[in-house]
Design a protein around this motif. Structure first.
Motif, PDB file in Angstrom:
ATOM      1  N   ASP A  10       0.845  -1.134   0.137  1.00 13.44           N
ATOM      2  CA  ASP A  10       0.164  -0.137   0.033  1.00 13.44           C
ATOM      3  C   ASP A  10       1.016   1.186   0.072  1.00 13.44           C
ATOM      4  OD1 ASP A  10       0.842   0.277   2.660  1.00 13.44           O
ATOM      5  OD2 ASP A  10      -1.070  -0.318   3.473  1.00 13.44           O
ATOM      6  N   SER A  11       0.224   2.338  -0.056  1.00 19.78           N
ATOM      7  CA  SER A  11       1.090   3.750  -0.061  1.00 19.78           C
ATOM      8  C   SER A  11       2.062   3.946   1.062  1.00 19.78           C
ATOM      9  CB  SER A  11       0.044   4.945  -0.362  1.00 19.78           C
ATOM     10  OG  SER A  11      -0.700   4.976   0.836  1.00 19.78           O
ATOM     11  N   ALA A  12       1.493   3.282   2.236  1.00 16.79           N
ATOM     12  CA  ALA A  12       2.676   3.269   3.546  1.00 16.79           C
ATOM     13  C   ALA A  12       3.551   2.335   3.489  1.00 16.79           C
ATOM     14  CB  ALA A  12       1.869   3.145   4.879  1.00 16.79           C
ATOM     15  N   GLY A  13       3.802   1.473   2.341  1.00 17.24           N
ATOM     16  CA  GLY A  13       4.642   0.355   2.230  1.00 17.24           C
ATOM     17  C   GLY A  13       4.402  -0.899   2.866  1.00 17.24           C
ATOM     18  N   ASN A  14       3.193  -1.148   3.324  1.00 18.17           N
ATOM     19  CA  ASN A  14       2.751  -2.380   3.838  1.00 18.17           C
ATOM     20  C   ASN A  14       2.398  -3.361   2.933  1.00 18.17           C
ATOM     21  OD1 ASN A  14       3.100  -1.240   6.613  1.00 18.17           O
ATOM     22  ND2 ASN A  14       1.275  -0.026   6.193  1.00 18.17           N
ATOM     23  N   ALA A  15       2.849  -4.485   3.099  1.00 19.28           N
ATOM     24  CA  ALA A  15       2.138  -5.783   2.279  1.00 19.28           C
ATOM     25  C   ALA A  15       0.737  -5.703   2.455  1.00 19.28           C
ATOM     26  CB  ALA A  15       2.965  -6.982   2.411  1.00 19.28           C
ATOM     27  N   GLN A  16       0.127  -6.008   1.190  1.00 20.54           N
ATOM     28  CA  GLN A  16      -1.498  -6.114   1.501  1.00 20.54           C
ATOM     29  C   GLN A  16      -1.842  -7.592   1.271  1.00 20.54           C
ATOM     30  OE1 GLN A  16      -3.517  -2.543  -0.363  1.00 20.54           O
ATOM     31  NE2 GLN A  16      -1.822  -2.723  -1.505  1.00 20.54           N
ATOM     32  N   ASP A  17      -3.098  -7.992   1.331  1.00 22.35           N
ATOM     33  CA  ASP A  17      -3.656  -9.501   1.222  1.00 22.35           C
ATOM     34  C   ASP A  17      -3.764  -9.363  -0.366  1.00 22.35           C
ATOM     35  OD1 ASP A  17      -4.315 -11.887   1.464  1.00 22.35           O
ATOM     36  OD2 ASP A  17      -6.315 -11.207   2.551  1.00 22.35           O
ATOM     37  N   SER A  18      -2.806  -9.156  -1.343  1.00 18.87           N
ATOM     38  CA  SER A  18      -3.031  -9.265  -2.694  1.00 18.87           C
ATOM     39  C   SER A  18      -1.582  -9.873  -3.209  1.00 18.87           C
ATOM     40  CB  SER A  18      -3.257  -7.692  -3.162  1.00 18.87           C
ATOM     41  OG  SER A  18      -3.197  -7.770  -4.514  1.00 18.87           O
ATOM     42  N   VAL A  19      -1.769 -11.175  -3.442  1.00 19.02           N
ATOM     43  CA  VAL A  19      -0.546 -11.856  -3.736  1.00 19.02           C
ATOM     44  C   VAL A  19      -0.665 -12.334  -5.235  1.00 19.02           C
ATOM     45  CG1 VAL A  19       1.012 -13.788  -3.111  1.00 19.02           C
ATOM     46  CG2 VAL A  19      -0.204 -12.376  -1.275  1.00 19.02           C
ATOM     47  N   TRP A  20       0.345 -12.270  -6.117  1.00 17.97           N
ATOM     48  CA  TRP A  20       0.707 -12.748  -7.251  1.00 17.97           C
ATOM     49  C   TRP A  20       1.778 -13.870  -7.228  1.00 17.97           C
ATOM     50  CZ3 TRP A  20      -1.892 -11.035 -11.526  1.00 17.97           C
ATOM     51  CH2 TRP A  20      -2.819  -9.864 -11.369  1.00 17.97           C
ATOM     52  N   ALA A  21       1.460 -14.899  -7.723  1.00 15.35           N
ATOM     53  CA  ALA A  21       2.694 -15.922  -7.676  1.00 15.35           C
ATOM     54  C   ALA A  21       2.828 -17.011  -8.816  1.00 15.35           C
ATOM     55  CB  ALA A  21       1.881 -16.784  -6.459  1.00 15.35           C
ATOM     56  N   PHE A  22       4.059 -17.482  -9.079  1.00 10.80           N
ATOM     57  CA  PHE A  22       4.424 -18.443  -9.986  1.00 10.80           C
ATOM     58  C   PHE A  22       4.619 -19.788  -9.055  1.00 10.80           C
ATOM     59  CE2 PHE A  22       5.548 -14.871 -12.546  1.00 10.80           C
ATOM     60  CZ  PHE A  22       4.634 -15.103 -13.512  1.00 10.80           C
ATOM     61  N   GLU A  23       4.046 -21.108  -9.478  1.00  6.18           N
ATOM     62  CA  GLU A  23       4.367 -22.135  -8.862  1.00  6.18           C
ATOM     63  C   GLU A  23       4.898 -23.219 -10.054  1.00  6.18           C
ATOM     64  OE1 GLU A  23       3.764 -22.660  -5.504  1.00  6.18           O
ATOM     65  OE2 GLU A  23       3.022 -20.754  -5.302  1.00  6.18           O
ATOM     66  N   LEU A  24       5.963 -23.943  -9.728  1.00  6.89           N
ATOM     67  CA  LEU A  24       6.554 -24.721 -10.632  1.00  6.89           C
ATOM     68  C   LEU A  24       6.707 -25.991 -10.117  1.00  6.89           C
ATOM     69  CD1 LEU A  24       8.486 -21.756 -10.162  1.00  6.89           C
ATOM     70  CD2 LEU A  24       9.395 -22.763 -12.117  1.00  6.89           C
ATOM     71  N   SER A  25       6.293 -26.928 -11.096  1.00  2.00           N
ATOM     72  CA  SER A  25       6.688 -28.413 -10.926  1.00  2.00           C
ATOM     73  C   SER A  25       7.228 -29.190 -11.802  1.00  2.00           C
ATOM     74  CB  SER A  25       5.284 -29.021 -10.325  1.00  2.00           C
ATOM     75  OG  SER A  25       4.359 -29.092 -11.147  1.00  2.00           O
ATOM     76  N   PRO A  26       8.378 -30.188 -11.694  1.00  2.00           N
ATOM     77  CA  PRO A  26       8.664 -30.917 -12.953  1.00  2.00           C
ATOM     78  C   PRO A  26       7.629 -31.695 -13.672  1.00  2.00           C
ATOM     79  CG  PRO A  26       9.964 -31.419 -10.782  1.00  2.00           C
ATOM     80  CD  PRO A  26       8.578 -30.343 -10.457  1.00  2.00           C
ATOM     81  N   ASP A  27       7.860 -31.730 -15.097  1.00  2.00           N
ATOM     82  CA  ASP A  27       6.832 -32.199 -15.775  1.00  2.00           C
ATOM     83  C   ASP A  27       7.566 -33.015 -16.755  1.00  2.00           C
ATOM     84  OD1 ASP A  27       4.602 -33.060 -17.356  1.00  2.00           O
ATOM     85  OD2 ASP A  27       3.876 -31.187 -17.784  1.00  2.00           O
TER      86      ASP A  27
END
Length: 180
Positions: free
Chosen positions: A102-119
């Motif tokens: 957020d504008s105060a520099g706090n992490a928000q409950d808004s998460v982007w992610a990449f998950e990887l697994s061998p295939d």
């Protein structure tokens, strides 16, 4: 997708693709956020502004661009803007996640992610987004909307995010396989 009950996330979307490269090679690309302009639908790239790049706690400042036609009726940010995010998971070959700040520099409950697994001789790459509680930006967007407009916004924004995840993965697959 927007959810109405309090135990579900506000938004949650997920897409996956098989990439013809090993998990370590895929991770090296997806964790290099300054390169995200090569595959992202909105992020043009950016720079690390704090911490060791790509490690938990590191802060990335992203440069973004959104076109005028994205949920055109809603008061969303258009044109160019910056964001800050903080790496919350950095597990080489397995997972890379970052939370919007957020504008105060706090992490928000808004998460982007990449998950990887061998295939086999490649990797299954999953890209997902989860927003548990409304971020500062979402609260601002919906503050002057009536309930039907809020529901419309949540539905259309959820569709936009799901489409962006799928598009991003297809672009990312091309970038990674070209480098492989």
């Amino acid at each position: 997708m927007a959810e109405s009950n309090k135990t579900s996330p506000l938004f949650s979307a997920r897409a996956q693709v098989r990439v013809a490269a090993g998990p370590d090679q895929v991770y090296a690309v997806v964790s290099d956020l300054p390169r995200s302009g090569e595959w992202s639908t909105e992020c043009l790239g950016g720079r690390w502004v704090a911490g060791a790049p790509g490690t938990v706690g590191a802060v990335f400042q992203g440069e973004n661009r959104r076109s005028e036609d994205v949920v055109a009726w809603a008061p969303v940010v258009r044109g160019d803007w910056t964001t800050e995010s903080e790496v919350v998971a950095a597990e080489p070959g397995r997972a890379f996640r970052w939370a919007m700040r957020d504008s105060a520099g706090n992490a928000q409950d808004s998460v982007w992610a990449f998950e990887l697994s061998p295939d086999g001789d490649g990797t299954t790459l999953v890209h997902h987004f989860r927003m548990g509680r409304a971020t500062e930006g979402i609260r601002k967007i919906v503050s002057d909307l009536d309930d039907p407009a809020k529901q419309r916004f949540f539905a259309e924004w959820g569709e936009k995010v799901a489409g962006d995840l799928a598009d991003t993965l297809q672009r990312l697959r091309i970038v990674i396989e070209k480098d492989a």
